[in-house]
Design a protein around this motif. Structure first.
Motif, PDB file in Angstrom:
ATOM      1  N   ASP A 193       0.867  -1.185   0.000  1.00  0.00           N
ATOM      2  CA  ASP A 193       0.000   0.000   0.000  1.00  0.00           C
ATOM      3  C   ASP A 193       0.898   1.228   0.000  1.00  0.00           C
ATOM      4  O   ASP A 193       2.101   1.127   0.279  1.00  0.00           O
ATOM      5  CB  ASP A 193      -0.914  -0.011   1.238  1.00  0.00           C
ATOM      6  N   SER A 195      -0.028   3.833   1.958  1.00  0.00           N
ATOM      7  CA  SER A 195      -0.280   4.447   3.261  1.00  0.00           C
ATOM      8  C   SER A 195       0.551   3.764   4.334  1.00  0.00           C
ATOM      9  O   SER A 195       0.315   2.600   4.669  1.00  0.00           O
ATOM     10  CB  SER A 195      -1.766   4.349   3.619  1.00  0.00           C
ATOM     11  N   ARG A 198      -1.516   2.605   7.415  1.00  0.00           N
ATOM     12  CA  ARG A 198      -2.246   1.368   7.152  1.00  0.00           C
ATOM     13  C   ARG A 198      -1.302   0.163   7.119  1.00  0.00           C
ATOM     14  O   ARG A 198      -1.656  -0.924   7.563  1.00  0.00           O
ATOM     15  CB  ARG A 198      -3.036   1.475   5.842  1.00  0.00           C
ATOM     16  N   PRO A 324      -6.429   7.338   7.517  1.00  0.00           N
ATOM     17  CA  PRO A 324      -6.000   5.950   7.294  1.00  0.00           C
ATOM     18  C   PRO A 324      -6.414   5.005   8.412  1.00  0.00           C
ATOM     19  O   PRO A 324      -6.399   3.788   8.241  1.00  0.00           O
ATOM     20  CB  PRO A 324      -4.471   6.057   7.196  1.00  0.00           C
TER      21      PRO A 324
END
Length: 335
Positions: A193, A195, A198, A324
């Motif tokens: 990902d 993020s 996350r 997030p």
């Protein structure tokens, strides 16, 4: 009863409606938990389903049976249940093959029929599944988990027994897929990902984090037996084959735009014996999902980040949270 109601395409609001009257073959379910899915937002804007407005959305839900129609014996008032939202015809070519999720006239609670973002929902009794002593928030994860299990089945994960897997997308559905792979015995499960918060959460769940586009991830080219996209981003899908090991499988699971296109090299698919698979929705596998949830140690339930009263759900239909930390958002009757 109070309900979230889509009055027309793009128009969502709270409504005070009559509680549905029980009719033949149905049960009235008091909704205790209902999860928000991006599909609900697509339904709101008329980009998914038949645009059956007005509509009560919500296809991920669980609750207690309040009343049943005369002659119903499979469930009774007080039963704790989860809902299978898909309503196939049962006789088209796809249904006859057992692919009820691909029914030519598929309908669904929360998409074409009133669903779970209400205090009560009228459901055909054949679509109700006992949840035992599972808490309602966890039981409401059965529908997205069933979609994941359908995808893993379409990709032949049980038969291929991958030693390593990579899931693109650290949102709730991507993490649910990654955790399902772990539950099925895959030794190394990575999640990619952009993020970092996350990814930190994914790592706390026992998954291996990779920053998309990083040198760390690039160094793992052609090394994962199973690769799945849970982003719905066409460029991510396009790059999956590059991370798939020889003889491995790549699964298109995320929902790309209908007009999106990707470029892949047929020779590479041929020469490295790559299998491409796709999957859509769930296929009568809520019981299998509930079985997994009943044995989970609480890790999957950590994906529920918000439990809110019904009226506080409404803003989530009109905006995408940039936080997030927002994972699975649920209506909770107890909130």
């Amino acid at each position: 009863m109070k309900a979230v109601r889509f009055a027309a395409a793009g128009v969502a609001g709270m409504a005070e409606l009559e509680t549905p009257k029980v009719r033949s073959g149905h049960a009235l379910v008091r909704v205790r938990s209902a999860g928000l899915c991006h599909t609900d937002i697509e339904v709101l804007h008329g980009r998914y389903g038949e645009g059956a407005f007005p509509l009560i959305p919500g296809h991920e839900y669980a609750g207690t049976v309040e009343a049943v129609a005369e002659g119903v014996t499979s469930v009774q008032p007080g039963d704790r249940v989860a809902v299978d939202p898909n309503i196939p015809c049962g006789h088209c070519a796809a249904c006859r093959k057992g692919l009820t999720n691909l029914c030519a006239t598929l309908k669904a609670y929360g998409v074409t029929e009133n669903g779970g973002f209400a205090e009560y929902s009228l459901v055909k009794v054949g679509h109700l599944h006992a949840i035992g002593d599972l808490d309602f928030a966890t039981a409401a994860l059965a529908e997205p988990l069933a979609c994941v299990l359908n995808g893993l089945g379409a990709a032949g994960v049980e038969a291929s027994r991958p030693a390593s897997a990579l899931v693109f997308g650290a949102g709730p559905i991507g993490l649910l897929m990654a955790l399902s792979l772990k539950a099925k015995g895959v030794a190394e499960v990575g999640v990619a990902d952009i993020s970092e918060p996350r990814l930190a959460f994914a790592e706390a769940l026992g998954l291996t984090p990779f920053v998309s586009g990083s040198e760390q991830l690039a160094a793992r080219a052609k090394s994962f037996d199973f690769v799945a996209d849970a982003t719905g981003v066409a460029k991510v899908v396009e790059g999956m084959v590059g991370f798939t090991a020889d003889g491995g499988t790549a699964l298109i699971f995320g929902v790309c735009a209908p007009d999106a296109r990707i470029a892949v090299a047929p020779f590479e698919i041929f020469r490295r014996q790559i299998r491409l698979a796709g999957s859509y929705s769930l296929n009568r596998n809520i019981p299998q999902a509930l079985e997994i949830l009943s044995h989970d140690d609480g890790t999957m339930s950590r994906l529920v980040s918000h439990q809110l009263p019904l009226a506080e759900m409404l803003p989530f239909f009109s905006r995408h949270s940039g936080d997030p930390a927002t994972m699975k958002v649920q209506f909770s009757a107890e909130a």
